[in-house]
Write a protein that holds these residues in place. Structure first.
Motif, short mmCIF file in Angstrom:
data_model
loop_
_atom_site.label_atom_id
_atom_site.label_comp_id
_atom_site.label_asym_id
_atom_site.label_seq_id
_atom_site.Cartn_x
_atom_site.Cartn_y
_atom_site.Cartn_z
N MET A 1 1.14 -1.28 0.27
CA MET A 1 0.11 0.12 -0.01
C MET A 1 0.82 1.16 0.06
O MET A 1 0.34 2.13 0.49
CB MET A 1 -0.83 -0.08 1.26
N GLN A 2 1.72 1.24 -0.29
CA GLN A 2 3.03 2.86 -0.32
C GLN A 2 2.59 3.41 -1.95
O GLN A 2 1.56 2.46 -2.92
CB GLN A 2 4.33 1.96 -1.12
N PRO A 3 2.35 4.74 -1.86
CA PRO A 3 2.24 5.12 -2.61
C PRO A 3 2.48 5.01 -3.88
O PRO A 3 2.88 4.07 -4.20
CB PRO A 3 2.57 6.99 -2.48
N SER A 4 1.50 4.84 -5.29
CA SER A 4 1.81 4.13 -6.56
C SER A 4 0.27 4.79 -7.63
O SER A 4 -0.20 6.17 -6.60
CB SER A 4 1.18 2.78 -6.52
N GLU B 1 -6.52 7.65 6.25
CA GLU B 1 -5.41 7.79 7.04
C GLU B 1 -5.17 6.10 7.07
O GLU B 1 -4.29 5.64 7.97
CB GLU B 1 -5.40 7.99 8.70
N VAL B 2 -5.45 5.60 6.64
CA VAL B 2 -5.72 3.78 6.80
C VAL B 2 -4.43 3.18 5.98
O VAL B 2 -3.89 2.33 5.66
CB VAL B 2 -6.59 3.27 6.83
N TRP B 3 -4.36 4.63 4.22
CA TRP B 3 -3.64 4.03 3.34
C TRP B 3 -3.58 5.74 3.21
O TRP B 3 -4.05 6.31 1.89
CB TRP B 3 -4.59 3.68 2.29
N PRO B 4 -2.17 5.72 3.04
CA PRO B 4 -0.95 7.27 3.02
C PRO B 4 -1.09 7.50 1.69
O PRO B 4 -0.92 6.23 1.26
CB PRO B 4 0.12 7.03 4.37
N GLY B 5 -1.47 8.60 0.86
CA GLY B 5 -1.44 8.48 -0.53
C GLY B 5 -2.09 8.03 -1.25
O GLY B 5 -1.88 7.80 -2.78
N ILE B 6 -3.39 7.13 -0.61
CA ILE B 6 -4.10 6.85 -1.97
C ILE B 6 -4.86 8.27 -2.89
O ILE B 6 -4.99 7.22 -3.94
CB ILE B 6 -5.26 6.08 -0.81
N ASN B 7 -4.96 8.99 -1.92
CA ASN B 7 -5.99 9.84 -2.88
C ASN B 7 -5.15 10.65 -4.02
O ASN B 7 -5.34 11.71 -4.70
CB ASN B 7 -6.53 11.55 -1.66
N GLY C 1 -1.85 9.69 -5.67
CA GLY C 1 -1.80 8.19 -6.04
C GLY C 1 -2.92 8.57 -7.54
O GLY C 1 -4.17 8.75 -7.38
N MET C 2 -1.81 8.61 -8.82
CA MET C 2 -3.30 8.64 -9.99
C MET C 2 -4.17 7.00 -10.19
O MET C 2 -4.00 5.74 -10.02
CB MET C 2 -2.15 8.97 -11.15
N LYS C 3 -5.36 7.45 -10.73
CA LYS C 3 -6.15 6.51 -10.29
C LYS C 3 -6.67 6.41 -12.42
O LYS C 3 -7.57 7.30 -12.30
CB LYS C 3 -7.29 6.32 -9.53
N TYR C 4 -6.48 5.40 -12.62
CA TYR C 4 -7.04 5.03 -14.01
C TYR C 4 -7.71 4.46 -14.34
O TYR C 4 -7.95 3.04 -13.56
CB TYR C 4 -5.62 4.91 -14.77
N ASN D 1 -7.51 13.17 -8.99
CA ASN D 1 -6.29 12.46 -9.72
C ASN D 1 -6.80 11.27 -10.08
O ASN D 1 -6.29 9.94 -9.89
CB ASN D 1 -4.84 11.89 -8.43
N THR D 2 -7.99 11.19 -11.21
CA THR D 2 -8.54 10.28 -11.28
C THR D 2 -8.22 10.61 -12.87
O THR D 2 -9.13 11.68 -13.53
CB THR D 2 -9.78 10.26 -10.90
#
Length: 197
Positions: free
Chosen positions: A52-55, A76-82, A84-87, A100-101
Motif C-alpha cells: 500500500m505504498q504510494p503508487s 489515514e489507513v492508506w497514506p497516499g491513496i488520494n 496517487g493517479m487513478k486510471y 487524480n482520476t
C-alpha cells in the motif's frame, strides 16, 4: 514503460469477490463478503503496508465505485491513496469528484498508459479487468494472497481466456494464520516435459 502489477486476495478455490466486507460485492447473491477479515496478523499487515505504498492505480469501474465511496474518507489507513493517479477502465462512467482520476475506454488506452512514463500501476480487485489484462499478456507481476478457505461460489481470479504464460517466484511468505503471500514475475513461455524424467 510502466509495469502493471496485479494484487489479488483469493481463496484456495480462486475466489476474489468481496474480501473486504459483507456489502462490498453482493452480485449473484454472493453471501460471504468479508471473508478476509478473520485471517489478519502482524506479518500479513507488514506485507500489506508494503503493497500500500504510494503508487498509481489501474482499476475496473466496479472496484472504483467501491473505492470512490470509501477511500477519500479513510486516507489515514492508506497514506497516499488520494494523491496517487487513478486510471479507471470503464465504458459507462467518465467523471468523478475524486481528485487524480482519469478514465480509459478501451484496450488501446491501457496499452498507451503502459508505454507511458510514470509510476508502476497497481491493480486491486477489478476481476474483469484482470481477466482482460491476462488475456492480452499485459500483467508484469502478480501478488497473490491466498487465504486458507474455500467458498464454492463467487467471481474467480482466473477464468476462460487466460493465455498460457510462465511466471517466476520473486518472493514468498507463509504467515502463522495460514496466508500464502507470493509475488510472481512474468517470465516467458510455458515449457513442457515428462515429470520425473
Amino acid at each position: 514503460m510502466r509495469k502493471i502489477n496485479v494484487i489479488s486476495m483469493i481463496t484456495l478455490d480462486g475466489v476474489l469477490q468481496g474480501p473486504g466486507g459483507p456489502e462490498e460485492d453482493t452480485s449473484n447473491q454472493f453471501e460471504y463478503g468479508g471473508w478476509a477479515a478473520p485471517h489478519g496478523g502482524e506479518e500479513s499487515e507488514e506485507i500489506m503496508a508494503k503493497l500500500m505504498q504510494p503508487s498509481d492505480y489501474l482499476l475496473g469501474r466496479k472496484t472504483f465505485d467501491i473505492w470512490e465511496d470509501y477511500w477519500p474518507l479513510h486516507a489515514e489507513v492508506w497514506p497516499g491513496i488520494n494523491d496517487g493517479m487513478k486510471y479507471i477502465f470503464s465504458n459507462t462512467k467518465d467523471s468523478t469528484d475524486w481528485k487524480n482520476t482519469k478514465f480509459l475506454k478501451n484496450l488501446s488506452d491501457i496499452r498507451k498508459l503502459k508505454q507511458s512514463e510514470g509510476s508502476d500501476l497497481q491493480v486491486w480487485g477489478s476481476g474483469e479487468l484482470i481477466q482482460l489484462l491476462l488475456k492480452h499478456d499485459l500483467v508484469d507481476e502478480l501478488w497473490v494472497i491466498i487465504f486458507p478457505l474455500t467458498l464454492g461460489q463467487g467471481k474467480k481470479l482466473f477464468s476462460d481466456g487466460v493465455i498460457p504464460a510462465a511466471f517466476t517466484l520473486k518472493e514468498g511468505t507463509v504467515t502463522p494464520s495460514g496466508l500464502i503471500i507470493a509475488n510472481y514475475k512474468r517470465e516467458g513461455d510455458i515449457e513442457t516435459g515428462i515429470a520425473g524424467a
